[in-house]
Design a protein around this motif. Structure first.
Motif, PDB file in Angstrom:
ATOM      1  N   THR A 123      24.969  11.759  34.233  1.00 64.71           N
ATOM      2  CA  THR A 123      24.233  11.413  35.766  1.00 64.71           C
ATOM      3  C   THR A 123      22.549  11.377  35.222  1.00 64.71           C
ATOM      4  O   THR A 123      22.049  10.253  35.917  1.00 64.71           O
ATOM      5  N   PHE A 154      32.288   8.524  40.141  1.00 69.32           N
ATOM      6  CA  PHE A 154      31.658   9.569  41.036  1.00 69.32           C
ATOM      7  C   PHE A 154      29.861   9.067  40.989  1.00 69.32           C
ATOM      8  O   PHE A 154      29.317   8.640  41.832  1.00 69.32           O
ATOM      9  N   THR A 155      29.680   9.002  39.364  1.00 74.01           N
ATOM     10  CA  THR A 155      28.148   8.710  39.184  1.00 74.01           C
ATOM     11  C   THR A 155      28.135   7.198  39.575  1.00 74.01           C
ATOM     12  O   THR A 155      26.907   7.079  40.039  1.00 74.01           O
ATOM     13  N   THR A 158      27.715   7.367  43.289  1.00 77.67           N
ATOM     14  CA  THR A 158      26.728   7.776  44.048  1.00 77.67           C
ATOM     15  C   THR A 158      25.025   6.988  43.639  1.00 77.67           C
ATOM     16  O   THR A 158      23.977   6.994  44.200  1.00 77.67           O
ATOM     17  N   ALA A 161      24.456   3.948  45.389  1.00 73.90           N
ATOM     18  CA  ALA A 161      23.952   4.029  46.698  1.00 73.90           C
ATOM     19  C   ALA A 161      22.702   4.586  46.816  1.00 73.90           C
ATOM     20  O   ALA A 161      21.698   4.145  47.368  1.00 73.90           O
ATOM     21  N   LEU A 162      22.234   5.370  45.790  1.00 69.73           N
ATOM     22  CA  LEU A 162      20.721   5.953  45.744  1.00 69.73           C
ATOM     23  C   LEU A 162      19.800   4.692  45.280  1.00 69.73           C
ATOM     24  O   LEU A 162      18.682   4.937  45.786  1.00 69.73           O
ATOM     25  N   TYR A 307      30.286  18.886  46.384  1.00 70.23           N
ATOM     26  CA  TYR A 307      28.711  18.418  46.921  1.00 70.23           C
ATOM     27  C   TYR A 307      27.846  18.939  45.806  1.00 70.23           C
ATOM     28  O   TYR A 307      26.639  18.016  45.761  1.00 70.23           O
ATOM     29  N   VAL A 310      26.436  15.744  43.707  1.00 63.09           N
ATOM     30  CA  VAL A 310      25.623  14.808  44.660  1.00 63.09           C
ATOM     31  C   VAL A 310      24.159  15.247  44.317  1.00 63.09           C
ATOM     32  O   VAL A 310      22.888  14.537  44.328  1.00 63.09           O
ATOM     33  N   LEU A 313      22.353  14.381  41.011  1.00 57.87           N
ATOM     34  CA  LEU A 313      22.082  13.071  41.280  1.00 57.87           C
ATOM     35  C   LEU A 313      20.642  12.991  42.076  1.00 57.87           C
ATOM     36  O   LEU A 313      19.673  12.304  41.719  1.00 57.87           O
ATOM     37  N   VAL A 314      20.556  13.424  43.267  1.00 58.59           N
ATOM     38  CA  VAL A 314      19.466  13.590  44.146  1.00 58.59           C
ATOM     39  C   VAL A 314      18.200  13.940  43.520  1.00 58.59           C
ATOM     40  O   VAL A 314      17.115  13.655  43.483  1.00 58.59           O
TER      41      VAL A 314
END
Length: 333
Positions: A123, A154-155, A158, A161-162, A307, A310, A313-314
């Protein structure tokens, strides 16, 4: 000849499936908007049943691994040493520090959690370097197992999207912060994950901001080489310590190809038509590889991630943005 014919028969159905998804994803992205990588992933996941089909399995594996490495190697056509030198020392230091610090943050956040250090590295590298492309490249040198494939897909989802959200929000943040065109370009190039979104955000502000953002972003792409090599060496060392014999991890020859193409692009005036062609080939290879990885992943596997990833990454994304803004203001870039 018989070997080639057998290889063709074994791999072609899977390769055609990945290719058709890639073509469909590019079409949907260009006609209806939205990130190509997300379309490729979702369409691939929808056709997950093909990965269990005997005729498609080998081709899908080939696309998700070897075709991916070809695409990453061809990214070298985007970068030249001259563009980096013209940028100046400030943005170069910002990029290097940002990459190292973001990956370190990923490792720290996942150290005491159920996620392992491999996920933190994956990530952190995706956020710090070049989004989905970096995630795929790093995944290829990490231990190959089901967790790695699930974490990679998954990475990619996400971080894409970010990156899309950042493409819309970051230009507004730059305007509110009172950044000039060059500073805006540095900020966008140093923070947004994927190249396409950096270009979109930069040129939505102005041409000079777009040019600066693109160069800074390509400098981050150049960091893919030392990061992948470092991760590979660390993984090999750990594998040798944990088991007898040589670590069964292939050498990432695609990284050497990446270096060779960067050097070629720096020393020789490669015609735009040629570099543009191979850049497009690189894009198609990576989209096809993402589609193949999607076919190897199910929604049920993604739901098991939870969760916390996520949040990781955020946190990495916000950290990189704050670090870049602080450096621009403190050092007056």
């Amino acid at each position: 000849m018989k070997y080639i014919q057998t290889l063709y028969q074994d791999t072609m159905p899977g390769l055609l499936a990945a290719g058709m998804i890639a073509i469909t994803s590019v079409f949907l992205s260009s006609h209806y908007g939205g990130p190509t990588m997300v379309f490729a992933l979702l369409l691939g996941i929808a056709l997950n049943f093909l990965s269990d089909h005997d005729r498609c399995k080998k081709g899908i594996d080939l696309a998700s691994k070897k075709i991916l490495r070809i695409g990453v190697a061809l990214l070298g056509f985007r970068i030249s040493f001259e563009a980096v030198v013209d940028l100046g020392i400030g943005p170069v230091i910002l990029v290097v520090v940002g990459v190292v610090a973001t990956i370190a943050l990923g490792l720290i956040l996942t150290r005491d959690s159920q996620s392992d250090s491999a996920f933190g590295c994956l990530t952190g590298g995706a956020v710090a370097i070049c989004g989905a492309s970096a995630a795929m490249a790093l995944s290829s040198v990490l231990p190959q197992n089901e967790d790695n494939e699930r974490n990679t897909i998954f990475t990619v989802i996400t971080v894409t999207a970010l990156s899309t959200i950042a493409m819309v929000i970051y230009p507004m943040i730059a305007a509110l912060a009172g950044l000039n065109e060059q500073q805006t370009g540095i900020f966008l190039g140093a923070t947004i994950h994927d190249v396409a979104q950096v270009v979109g955000a930069g040129y939505s502000v102005s041409d000079p901001a777009g040019d600066t953002a693109t160069i800074v972003k390509l400098l981050r792409v150049a960091m893919l080489l030392p990061v992948v090599m470092t991760v590979m060496l660390v993984v090999r060392t750990r594998m040798k310590k944990s088991q007898s014999g040589e670590a069964k991890l292939p050498f990432p020859w695609f990284v050497l190809g990446f270096v060779a193409l960067v050097a070629l692009n720096s020393m020789v005036a490669v015609p735009v038509e040629i570099s543009g062609f191979f850049t497009d080939v690189s894009r198609w290879c990576i989209v096809g590889a993402v589609a193949a990885l999607g076919m190897k992943t199910s929604f049920a596997a993604l739901l098991k991630v939870g969760y916390f990833p996520v949040a990781v990454l955020v946190a990495e994304t916000v950290f990189l943005a704050v670090l870049s803004l602080a450096a621009i203001f403190v050092f007056g870039m």
